[in-house]
Design a protein around this motif. Structure first.
Motif, PDB file in Angstrom:
ATOM      1  N   VAL A   1      50.719  41.188  33.543  1.00  0.00           N
ATOM      2  CA  VAL A   1      49.185  41.268  32.917  1.00  0.00           C
ATOM      3  C   VAL A   1      48.306  40.206  33.732  1.00  0.00           C
ATOM      4  O   VAL A   1      48.453  39.240  33.989  1.00  0.00           O
ATOM      5  CB  VAL A   1      48.619  41.528  31.247  1.00  0.00           C
ATOM      6  CG1 VAL A   1      47.314  41.096  31.584  1.00  0.00           C
ATOM      7  CG2 VAL A   1      49.790  42.534  31.388  1.00  0.00           C
ATOM      8  N   PRO A   2      47.514  41.024  34.981  1.00  0.00           N
ATOM      9  CA  PRO A   2      46.861  39.348  35.565  1.00  0.00           C
ATOM     10  C   PRO A   2      45.909  38.459  34.169  1.00  0.00           C
ATOM     11  O   PRO A   2      45.430  38.944  32.979  1.00  0.00           O
ATOM     12  CB  PRO A   2      45.751  40.588  35.955  1.00  0.00           C
ATOM     13  CG  PRO A   2      45.654  41.610  36.274  1.00  0.00           C
ATOM     14  CD  PRO A   2      47.030  42.204  35.338  1.00  0.00           C
TER      15      PRO A   2
ATOM     16  N   HIS B   1      36.197  37.959  40.221  1.00  0.00           N
ATOM     17  CA  HIS B   1      37.481  37.563  40.931  1.00  0.00           C
ATOM     18  C   HIS B   1      38.681  38.402  41.279  1.00  0.00           C
ATOM     19  O   HIS B   1      38.515  39.992  40.444  1.00  0.00           O
ATOM     20  CB  HIS B   1      38.610  36.285  40.798  1.00  0.00           C
ATOM     21  CG  HIS B   1      37.513  35.653  40.664  1.00  0.00           C
ATOM     22  ND1 HIS B   1      37.414  34.831  41.561  1.00  0.00           N
ATOM     23  CD2 HIS B   1      36.902  34.449  40.293  1.00  0.00           C
ATOM     24  CE1 HIS B   1      36.694  32.840  41.872  1.00  0.00           C
ATOM     25  NE2 HIS B   1      35.869  33.699  40.534  1.00  0.00           N
ATOM     26  N   SER B   2      39.122  39.247  42.282  1.00  0.00           N
ATOM     27  CA  SER B   2      40.331  39.813  42.137  1.00  0.00           C
ATOM     28  C   SER B   2      41.223  39.633  41.439  1.00  0.00           C
ATOM     29  O   SER B   2      41.537  38.138  40.978  1.00  0.00           O
ATOM     30  CB  SER B   2      41.022  40.028  43.669  1.00  0.00           C
ATOM     31  OG  SER B   2      39.909  40.647  44.681  1.00  0.00           O
ATOM     32  N   PRO B   3      41.944  40.684  40.046  1.00  0.00           N
ATOM     33  CA  PRO B   3      43.131  40.716  39.421  1.00  0.00           C
ATOM     34  C   PRO B   3      44.347  39.793  40.448  1.00  0.00           C
ATOM     35  O   PRO B   3      45.109  39.078  39.126  1.00  0.00           O
ATOM     36  CB  PRO B   3      43.460  41.642  38.975  1.00  0.00           C
ATOM     37  CG  PRO B   3      43.053  42.297  39.759  1.00  0.00           C
ATOM     38  CD  PRO B   3      42.163  41.606  40.196  1.00  0.00           C
ATOM     39  N   ARG B   4      44.589  40.183  41.031  1.00  0.00           N
ATOM     40  CA  ARG B   4      45.604  39.249  42.038  1.00  0.00           C
ATOM     41  C   ARG B   4      46.050  38.115  42.845  1.00  0.00           C
ATOM     42  O   ARG B   4      46.476  38.019  43.973  1.00  0.00           O
ATOM     43  CB  ARG B   4      46.754  40.895  42.587  1.00  0.00           C
ATOM     44  CG  ARG B   4      46.954  42.108  41.605  1.00  0.00           C
ATOM     45  CD  ARG B   4      47.660  40.951  40.224  1.00  0.00           C
ATOM     46  NE  ARG B   4      47.864  42.421  39.054  1.00  0.00           N
ATOM     47  CZ  ARG B   4      49.297  42.327  38.159  1.00  0.00           C
ATOM     48  NH1 ARG B   4      49.696  41.298  37.708  1.00  0.00           N
ATOM     49  NH2 ARG B   4      49.005  43.303  37.747  1.00  0.00           N
TER      50      ARG B   4
ATOM     51  N   ASN C   1      41.871  46.677  36.157  1.00  0.00           N
ATOM     52  CA  ASN C   1      41.916  45.750  37.327  1.00  0.00           C
ATOM     53  C   ASN C   1      40.344  45.331  37.542  1.00  0.00           C
ATOM     54  O   ASN C   1      40.419  44.749  37.939  1.00  0.00           O
ATOM     55  CB  ASN C   1      42.983  46.618  38.510  1.00  0.00           C
ATOM     56  CG  ASN C   1      44.550  46.062  38.480  1.00  0.00           C
ATOM     57  OD1 ASN C   1      44.532  44.909  37.958  1.00  0.00           O
ATOM     58  ND2 ASN C   1      45.040  47.022  38.899  1.00  0.00           N
ATOM     59  N   VAL C   2      40.082  46.597  38.173  1.00  0.00           N
ATOM     60  CA  VAL C   2      38.190  46.802  37.788  1.00  0.00           C
ATOM     61  C   VAL C   2      37.591  45.938  37.355  1.00  0.00           C
ATOM     62  O   VAL C   2      36.861  45.256  37.598  1.00  0.00           O
ATOM     63  CB  VAL C   2      37.982  48.481  38.570  1.00  0.00           C
ATOM     64  CG1 VAL C   2      36.579  48.378  38.750  1.00  0.00           C
ATOM     65  CG2 VAL C   2      38.734  49.114  39.681  1.00  0.00           C
ATOM     66  N   LEU C   3      37.875  46.288  35.978  1.00  0.00           N
ATOM     67  CA  LEU C   3      37.605  45.117  34.744  1.00  0.00           C
ATOM     68  C   LEU C   3      37.554  44.660  35.033  1.00  0.00           C
ATOM     69  O   LEU C   3      36.674  43.348  34.297  1.00  0.00           O
ATOM     70  CB  LEU C   3      37.457  46.278  33.706  1.00  0.00           C
ATOM     71  CG  LEU C   3      37.856  47.625  33.023  1.00  0.00           C
ATOM     72  CD1 LEU C   3      38.605  47.847  31.362  1.00  0.00           C
ATOM     73  CD2 LEU C   3      35.906  48.402  32.442  1.00  0.00           C
ATOM     74  N   TYR C   4      38.722  43.887  35.480  1.00  0.00           N
ATOM     75  CA  TYR C   4      38.582  42.540  35.242  1.00  0.00           C
ATOM     76  C   TYR C   4      37.877  41.905  36.287  1.00  0.00           C
ATOM     77  O   TYR C   4      37.037  40.812  36.272  1.00  0.00           O
ATOM     78  CB  TYR C   4      40.308  42.500  35.619  1.00  0.00           C
ATOM     79  CG  TYR C   4      41.189  40.642  35.976  1.00  0.00           C
ATOM     80  CD1 TYR C   4      41.759  40.154  34.992  1.00  0.00           C
ATOM     81  CD2 TYR C   4      40.618  40.080  37.547  1.00  0.00           C
ATOM     82  CE1 TYR C   4      41.927  38.933  35.531  1.00  0.00           C
ATOM     83  CE2 TYR C   4      41.009  38.918  37.094  1.00  0.00           C
ATOM     84  CZ  TYR C   4      41.591  37.972  36.613  1.00  0.00           C
ATOM     85  OH  TYR C   4      42.229  37.207  36.661  1.00  0.00           O
TER      86      TYR C   4
END
Length: 237
Positions: A153-154, A130-133, A121-124
């Motif tokens: 998955v995001p 932007h936040s993944p969710r 999630n941090v890599l995204y």
């Protein structure tokens, strides 16, 4: 500040930060471990717990809910620890079980792999800014939690989803190691860190060669321009 800036320099900065954070997570998991067994879990990996220090160097922060892992010599696995954090924004599918356990058999036990999913999630977030969710609003929590629990998955936006930039490819490959629904199928923090660090080295070398060739081409172009100017002057005479 990096949003919308997909220059070569900006993308490499993102990749270096990502590699450093993954290395930090690997160091946490292996603290005082002499045999490669995971020994510690941060348990709260998210962008707010990454401090950006001098020179753009990231450091992991906030260990107040970290867990030290015990080892079961009979099963040759970690004993795990009870799940107690259930907000969906940065957490793994196995953390979405919010039912109250009535016995030890019903207790959802976690291990270091929750940090791996959170790392994805941090890599995204680093790649897309932007936040993944989506927006982290309380009224969206019950909408997002089932998606996380199902292992959805995001979705990456373009150009990150299919762009051919090798930095994007490295991020996608690293996130693929992180986002498996089954914790046993996720990579280790060391594997993610090695993948990203290797990408930094390879892509940096490619850029140096490209810059060297560009300098040669520019010098040749300048030389041709000088020759053309000399020829024009001779014709004029």
């Amino acid at each position: 500040r990096m949003r919308g800036q997909n220059s070569r320099q900006g993308n490499m900065m993102k990749l270096r930060v990502a590699a450093s954070i993954a290395t930090g997570v690997a160091d946490i998991h292996g603290v005082e471990s002499m045999d490669g067994r995971p020994s510690m879990v941060h348990y709260d990996i998210n962008p707010r717990n990454v401090a950006m220090c001098a020179g753009g160097r990231p450091k992991l922060n906030d260990f107040n809910i970290g867990e030290f892992l015990r080892w079961n010599p009979e099963t040759n696995e970690t004993c795990g620890f009870p799940s107690r954090m259930h907000e969906p924004w940065w957490r793994a599918p196995e953390e979405m079980n919010t039912t109250t356990a009535t016995s030890i058999e019903d207790t959802v036990l976690l291990d270091e792999k929750v940090d791996i999913y959170a790392l994805g999630n941090v890599l995204y977030h680093i790649l897309t800014t932007h936040s993944p969710r989506g927006k982290m609003k309380r009224e969206r929590m019950e909408l997002v939690r089932p998606m996380v629990a199902q292992g959805i998955v995001p979705e990456l936006p373009e150009p990150y989803a299919s762009g051919t930039d090798p930095v994007y490819t490295a991020f996608r490959n690293a996130m693929a190691l992180c986002f498996a629904k089954d914790p046993k199928n996720r990579g280790s923090a060391k594997e993610v860190a090695n993948l990203l660090t290797h990408a930094v080295v390879v892509i940096t070398a490619v850029h140096k060669e490209e810059d060297k060739q560009a300098a040669v081409d520019e010098a040749a172009a300048d030389e041709n321009t000088d020759d053309d100017q000399e020829g024009s002057e001779e014709e004029a005479e």
